[in-house]
Write a protein that holds these residues in place. Structure first.
Motif, PDB file in Angstrom:
ATOM      1  N   MET A  34      20.090  -6.244  15.442  1.00 47.03           N
ATOM      2  CA  MET A  34      20.880  -7.497  15.740  1.00 47.03           C
ATOM      3  C   MET A  34      20.092  -9.028  16.277  1.00 47.03           C
ATOM      4  N   SER A  35      20.635  -9.528  15.960  1.00 46.83           N
ATOM      5  CA  SER A  35      19.615 -11.022  16.256  1.00 46.83           C
ATOM      6  C   SER A  35      20.273 -11.936  17.046  1.00 46.83           C
ATOM      7  N   TRP A  36      19.887 -12.784  18.283  1.00 51.00           N
ATOM      8  CA  TRP A  36      20.255 -13.622  18.635  1.00 51.00           C
ATOM      9  C   TRP A  36      20.266 -14.850  18.079  1.00 51.00           C
ATOM     10  N   TYR A  37      20.309 -16.319  17.917  1.00 50.60           N
ATOM     11  CA  TYR A  37      20.027 -17.774  17.301  1.00 50.60           C
ATOM     12  C   TYR A  37      20.781 -18.265  18.560  1.00 50.60           C
ATOM     13  N   ARG A  38      20.216 -20.330  18.193  1.00 47.67           N
ATOM     14  CA  ARG A  38      20.851 -20.889  19.004  1.00 47.67           C
ATOM     15  C   ARG A  38      20.414 -22.249  18.121  1.00 47.67           C
ATOM     16  N   GLN A  39      21.427 -22.819  18.507  1.00 49.05           N
ATOM     17  CA  GLN A  39      21.726 -24.988  17.777  1.00 49.05           C
ATOM     18  C   GLN A  39      21.981 -25.436  18.771  1.00 49.05           C
ATOM     19  N   THR A  90      19.705 -24.805  26.420  1.00 49.04           N
ATOM     20  CA  THR A  90      20.807 -25.349  26.285  1.00 49.04           C
ATOM     21  C   THR A  90      21.048 -25.485  24.490  1.00 49.04           C
ATOM     22  N   ALA A  91      21.900 -25.071  24.156  1.00 47.07           N
ATOM     23  CA  ALA A  91      22.427 -24.863  22.860  1.00 47.07           C
ATOM     24  C   ALA A  91      23.696 -23.668  22.599  1.00 47.07           C
ATOM     25  N   MET A  92      23.947 -23.602  21.219  1.00 47.26           N
ATOM     26  CA  MET A  92      25.707 -22.397  21.127  1.00 47.26           C
ATOM     27  C   MET A  92      24.692 -21.724  20.891  1.00 47.26           C
ATOM     28  N   TYR A  93      25.034 -20.488  21.164  1.00 52.38           N
ATOM     29  CA  TYR A  93      24.123 -19.280  20.982  1.00 52.38           C
ATOM     30  C   TYR A  93      24.965 -18.433  20.134  1.00 52.38           C
ATOM     31  N   TYR A  94      24.101 -17.258  19.089  1.00 53.72           N
ATOM     32  CA  TYR A  94      25.529 -17.296  17.785  1.00 53.72           C
ATOM     33  C   TYR A  94      24.494 -15.536  17.916  1.00 53.72           C
ATOM     34  N   CYS A  95      25.454 -14.820  17.680  1.00 56.83           N
ATOM     35  CA  CYS A  95      25.325 -12.960  17.571  1.00 56.83           C
ATOM     36  C   CYS A  95      25.044 -12.568  15.954  1.00 56.83           C
ATOM     37  N   ALA A  96      23.988 -12.102  15.699  1.00 53.25           N
ATOM     38  CA  ALA A  96      24.317 -12.679  13.522  1.00 53.25           C
ATOM     39  C   ALA A  96      23.888 -10.965  13.831  1.00 53.25           C
ATOM     40  N   THR A  97      24.240 -10.074  12.597  1.00 50.76           N
ATOM     41  CA  THR A  97      23.235  -8.776  11.844  1.00 50.76           C
ATOM     42  C   THR A  97      22.643  -9.309  10.747  1.00 50.76           C
ATOM     43  N   CYS A 109      25.849  -5.777   6.616  1.00 53.46           N
ATOM     44  CA  CYS A 109      25.410  -6.413   8.509  1.00 53.46           C
ATOM     45  C   CYS A 109      24.914  -7.934   7.369  1.00 53.46           C
ATOM     46  N   ASN A 110      26.074  -8.757   7.444  1.00 55.74           N
ATOM     47  CA  ASN A 110      26.033  -9.415   7.156  1.00 55.74           C
ATOM     48  C   ASN A 110      27.387 -10.767   8.274  1.00 55.74           C
ATOM     49  N   TYR A 111      27.606  -9.709   9.301  1.00 53.80           N
ATOM     50  CA  TYR A 111      28.117 -10.507  10.650  1.00 53.80           C
ATOM     51  C   TYR A 111      27.715 -11.708  10.791  1.00 53.80           C
ATOM     52  N   TRP A 112      28.712 -12.448  11.627  1.00 55.11           N
ATOM     53  CA  TRP A 112      27.955 -13.803  12.096  1.00 55.11           C
ATOM     54  C   TRP A 112      29.049 -13.823  12.920  1.00 55.11           C
TER      55      TRP A 112
END
Length: 122
Positions: A34-39, A90-97, A109-112
């Motif tokens: 699992m990962s965190w991304y931001r945008q 500062t960003a929108m943070y997304y969790c993803a598999t 494991c293709n979830y956001w």
């Protein structure tokens, strides 16, 4: 059951802390890294952190030493502890598999998640 659900975002002053949560179903949790991304509206999606099912972690250079990802198998939840926050966080943070295939070739494991907003003021 849901795929991924993030929570814990909010507004803090520079130097403050937040703890983000990403909750999954049990079998998603045990099979998927699992990962965190931001945008932001003006930047493309940026990798933040990754934690494997064996609890190995990697971090973007921009957050290394300030953020820490952990997994709690009892809650099927990944956390991102964010310390010494900066306005640039500062960003929108997304969790993803992290995508993978099983031995039968099934896509796993293709979830956001839906995202949680983090705002750091100064």
């Amino acid at each position: 059951q849901v795929g991924l659900m993030e929570s814990g975002g909010g507004s803090v002053q520079a130097g403050g802390s937040l703890k983000l949560s990403c909750t999954t179903g049990h079998y998603i949790f045990i099979y998927c890294d699992m990962s965190w991304y931001r945008q932001t509206p003006t930047q493309e999606r940026e990798f933040v952190s990754r934690i494997t099912i064996d609890n190995a972690t990697t971090y973007a250079d921009s957050v290394k030493g300030r953020f820490a990802a952990v997994r709690d198998i009892n809650k099927s939840t990944m956390y991102l502890q964010m310390n010494n926050l900066k306005p640039e966080d500062t960003a929108m943070y997304y969790c993803a598999t992290d995508p993978r295939r099983n031995e039968a070739g099934d896509r796993l494991c293709n979830y956001w998640g839906q995202g949680t907003q983090v705002t750091v003021s100064t």
